[in-house]
Write a protein that holds these residues in place. Structure first.
Motif, PDB file in Angstrom:
ATOM      1  N   VAL A 136       0.818  -1.213   0.000  1.00 34.11           N
ATOM      2  CA  VAL A 136       0.000   0.000   0.000  1.00 34.11           C
ATOM      3  C   VAL A 136       0.851   1.261   0.000  1.00 34.11           C
ATOM      4  O   VAL A 136       0.598   2.207  -0.754  1.00 34.11           O
ATOM      5  CB  VAL A 136      -0.952   0.004   1.218  1.00 34.11           C
ATOM      6  N   ASN A 137       1.883   1.294   0.839  1.00 36.28           N
ATOM      7  CA  ASN A 137       2.652   2.527   1.062  1.00 36.28           C
ATOM      8  C   ASN A 137       3.985   2.575   0.348  1.00 36.28           C
ATOM      9  O   ASN A 137       4.599   3.643   0.275  1.00 36.28           O
ATOM     10  CB  ASN A 137       2.898   2.713   2.568  1.00 36.28           C
ATOM     11  N   GLY A 138       4.474   1.429  -0.136  1.00 35.95           N
ATOM     12  CA  GLY A 138       5.833   1.400  -0.657  1.00 35.95           C
ATOM     13  C   GLY A 138       6.829   1.259   0.485  1.00 35.95           C
ATOM     14  O   GLY A 138       6.457   1.045   1.642  1.00 35.95           O
ATOM     15  N   GLN A 139       8.122   1.417   0.175  1.00 37.14           N
ATOM     16  CA  GLN A 139       9.172   1.253   1.172  1.00 37.14           C
ATOM     17  C   GLN A 139      10.167   2.395   1.062  1.00 37.14           C
ATOM     18  O   GLN A 139      10.542   2.810  -0.039  1.00 37.14           O
ATOM     19  CB  GLN A 139       9.888  -0.091   0.981  1.00 37.14           C
ATOM     20  N   ALA A 140      10.592   2.909   2.224  1.00 32.89           N
ATOM     21  CA  ALA A 140      11.577   3.986   2.238  1.00 32.89           C
ATOM     22  C   ALA A 140      12.944   3.444   1.828  1.00 32.89           C
ATOM     23  O   ALA A 140      13.437   2.486   2.428  1.00 32.89           O
ATOM     24  CB  ALA A 140      11.652   4.613   3.625  1.00 32.89           C
ATOM     25  N   ARG A 141      13.560   4.047   0.806  1.00 39.54           N
ATOM     26  CA  ARG A 141      14.883   3.611   0.319  1.00 39.54           C
ATOM     27  C   ARG A 141      15.763   4.842   0.113  1.00 39.54           C
ATOM     28  O   ARG A 141      16.344   5.056  -0.951  1.00 39.54           O
ATOM     29  CB  ARG A 141      14.755   2.841  -0.992  1.00 39.54           C
ATOM     30  N   THR A 142      15.894   5.671   1.134  1.00 35.45           N
ATOM     31  CA  THR A 142      16.689   6.894   1.032  1.00 35.45           C
ATOM     32  C   THR A 142      18.175   6.547   1.039  1.00 35.45           C
ATOM     33  O   THR A 142      18.623   5.793   1.910  1.00 35.45           O
ATOM     34  CB  THR A 142      16.375   7.826   2.218  1.00 35.45           C
ATOM     35  N   PRO A 143      18.963   7.065   0.115  1.00 32.47           N
ATOM     36  CA  PRO A 143      20.409   6.791   0.103  1.00 32.47           C
ATOM     37  C   PRO A 143      21.048   7.195   1.431  1.00 32.47           C
ATOM     38  O   PRO A 143      20.648   8.185   2.059  1.00 32.47           O
ATOM     39  CB  PRO A 143      20.917   7.658  -1.046  1.00 32.47           C
ATOM     40  N   ALA A 144      22.060   6.426   1.855  1.00 32.36           N
ATOM     41  CA  ALA A 144      22.702   6.654   3.161  1.00 32.36           C
ATOM     42  C   ALA A 144      23.742   7.764   3.072  1.00 32.36           C
ATOM     43  O   ALA A 144      24.912   7.598   3.444  1.00 32.36           O
ATOM     44  CB  ALA A 144      23.336   5.361   3.662  1.00 32.36           C
ATOM     45  N   LEU A 145      23.335   8.916   2.556  1.00 31.52           N
ATOM     46  CA  LEU A 145      24.211  10.080   2.423  1.00 31.52           C
ATOM     47  C   LEU A 145      23.875  11.094   3.512  1.00 31.52           C
ATOM     48  O   LEU A 145      22.694  11.351   3.788  1.00 31.52           O
ATOM     49  CB  LEU A 145      24.046  10.725   1.052  1.00 31.52           C
ATOM     50  N   VAL A 146      24.906  11.659   4.122  1.00 28.93           N
ATOM     51  CA  VAL A 146      24.720  12.672   5.159  1.00 28.93           C
ATOM     52  C   VAL A 146      24.454  14.006   4.482  1.00 28.93           C
ATOM     53  O   VAL A 146      25.287  14.517   3.730  1.00 28.93           O
ATOM     54  CB  VAL A 146      25.963  12.779   6.056  1.00 28.93           C
TER      55      VAL A 146
END
Length: 379
Positions: A136-146
């Motif tokens: 339903v919502n998808g998945q968070a896949r934010t790059p591990a960049l500061v």
């Protein structure tokens, strides 16, 4: 202002959490037993006096009992607490056809699966919930960049800079930014190793994680580890249907890993045993989550299901993990353990579990301020 759900809602919410999860757990044992032709004599939700029940056409008594803090499936021939393959006179006196439908009559690998099916079904429930959430919502896949480093934070003291890509935290591989807080949050005040890539070059850093005390709307306090970095724009991606099981299994595995880490912290003294909670704490949080809506309530139920699966796999006699440990030993030595040894182990396991239940109940009452109020009345 602290909001409380009230005692009636708390009791109802607790029963709505613990009842279905116990049913799911025992249903795993029940269906695995049916697959291998074992007769189930009783399927009970709760212990003690039966409140109501019925007997199905297979002869299984389905019952709901007065104390809803567990449950069991009693299989035919399951005549001793060890559920071991040790013939007794009563078992040998059974007709051959009836004896073939008993738990003891089954090969070791089938008994192992029947016992393991309970905890695994708790994990399966969590996997199905996470599959639905990701669908339903998808998945968070934010790059591990500061993106930013908070002034005065643990990250600044460690030497992290904007643009650094974090690849490892405390020896655990980082695939996305969302992996970082999951590791850091349960390690307040600890010194962790970080592996980063800066301008294409690998770099090793060490950070002493900051401590943040959070208070929720119900007045509960939590010590949370804080690194002091933020990502760029969060990225949410759709999860293809064929990847939903893998994503859900990964999420469940991450939660189990967090539980193992937390248990290790308690054992080694890095986390206070006062943070351990029991049924009263679960009831309190169940009521609180019920006031937040069905989505939060189901997610909380999912966490409890994973907890039940994890705890039941611990190698403690009387728990499923204790049975599985005995079966593994039996598989290695090619014979069941001595009944006297099993009896001693299960008595010890019972004592340990009772002591633990008393301890967490005392903890729960302390978190409710009961002992402080009693001390005030006595003083």
């Amino acid at each position: 202002m602290i909001e409380t759900p009230g005692i009636p809602l708390t009791i109802i919410a607790f029963l709505l959490v613990i009842g279905p999860l116990i049913f799911i757990h025992e249903l795993g044992h029940y269906f695995a037993g049916r697959i291998f032709g074992v007769k189930a004599e009783a399927f009970s939700i709760g212990f003690g006096r039966e409140l109501f029940g019925w007997t199905d056409r297979r002869g299984t008594r389905w019952r709901v009992a007065a104390l809803p803090l567990g449950g069991y499936v009693r299989f035919a021939g399951d005549m001793n607490p060890a559920s071991a393959h040790n013939p007794t006179a009563e078992w040998l006196a059974m007709p051959a056809e009836e004896r073939a439908r008993t738990f003891q009559a089954k090969p070791l690998w089938q008994r192992f699966i029947i016992v393991a099916a309970g905890p695994l079904t708790n994990f399966l429930f969590a996997i199905l919930v996470f599959m639905a959430v990701f669908a339903v919502n998808g998945q968070a896949r934010t790059p591990a960049l500061v993106a930013t480093v908070q002034a005065g934070s643990a990250a600044e003291a460690a030497g992290l800079r904007p643009g650094d890509r974090i690849t490892t935290v405390s020896g655990q591989r980082i695939e996305r930014f969302e992996d970082i807080p999951a590791i850091v949050a349960i390690r307040p005040g600890e010194r962790l190793g970080l592996e980063v890539v800066r301008d294409g070059r690998p770099l090793s850093l060490n950070a002493t994680i900051g401590v943040e005390v959070e208070r929720d709307r119900f007045g509960n306090e939590f010590r949370r580890g804080l690194l002091g970095i933020s990502p760029g724009q969060p990225v949410w991606v759709e999860v293809p249907f064929w990847r939903l099981p893998g994503a859900a299994i990964e999420q469940t595995g991450n939660i189990v890993r967090m539980m193992v880490d937390t248990l290790g912290q308690v054992i080694t003294g890095r986390r206070s045993v006062k943070e351990l909670g029991g049924p009263l704490k679960i009831a309190q949080i169940s009521g609180q989550q019920a006031t937040l809506g069905w989505f939060d309530f189901i997610l909380f139920m999912t966490m409890i299901s994973i907890n039940l699966g994890f705890i039941n796999l611990l190698p403690i006699p009387l728990l499923d993990g204790g049975h599985l440990l005995f079966y593994m030993v039996e598989g290695v030595v090619r014979r069941p353990l001595n009944p006297a040894i099993q009896e001693w182990a299960f008595r010890t396991g019972l004592a340990v579990l009772l002591a633990f239940m008393i301890f967490v109940t005392v903890n729960d009452l302390a978190s409710f301020g009961v002992w402080q109020r009693l001390a005030g009345l006595i003083g």
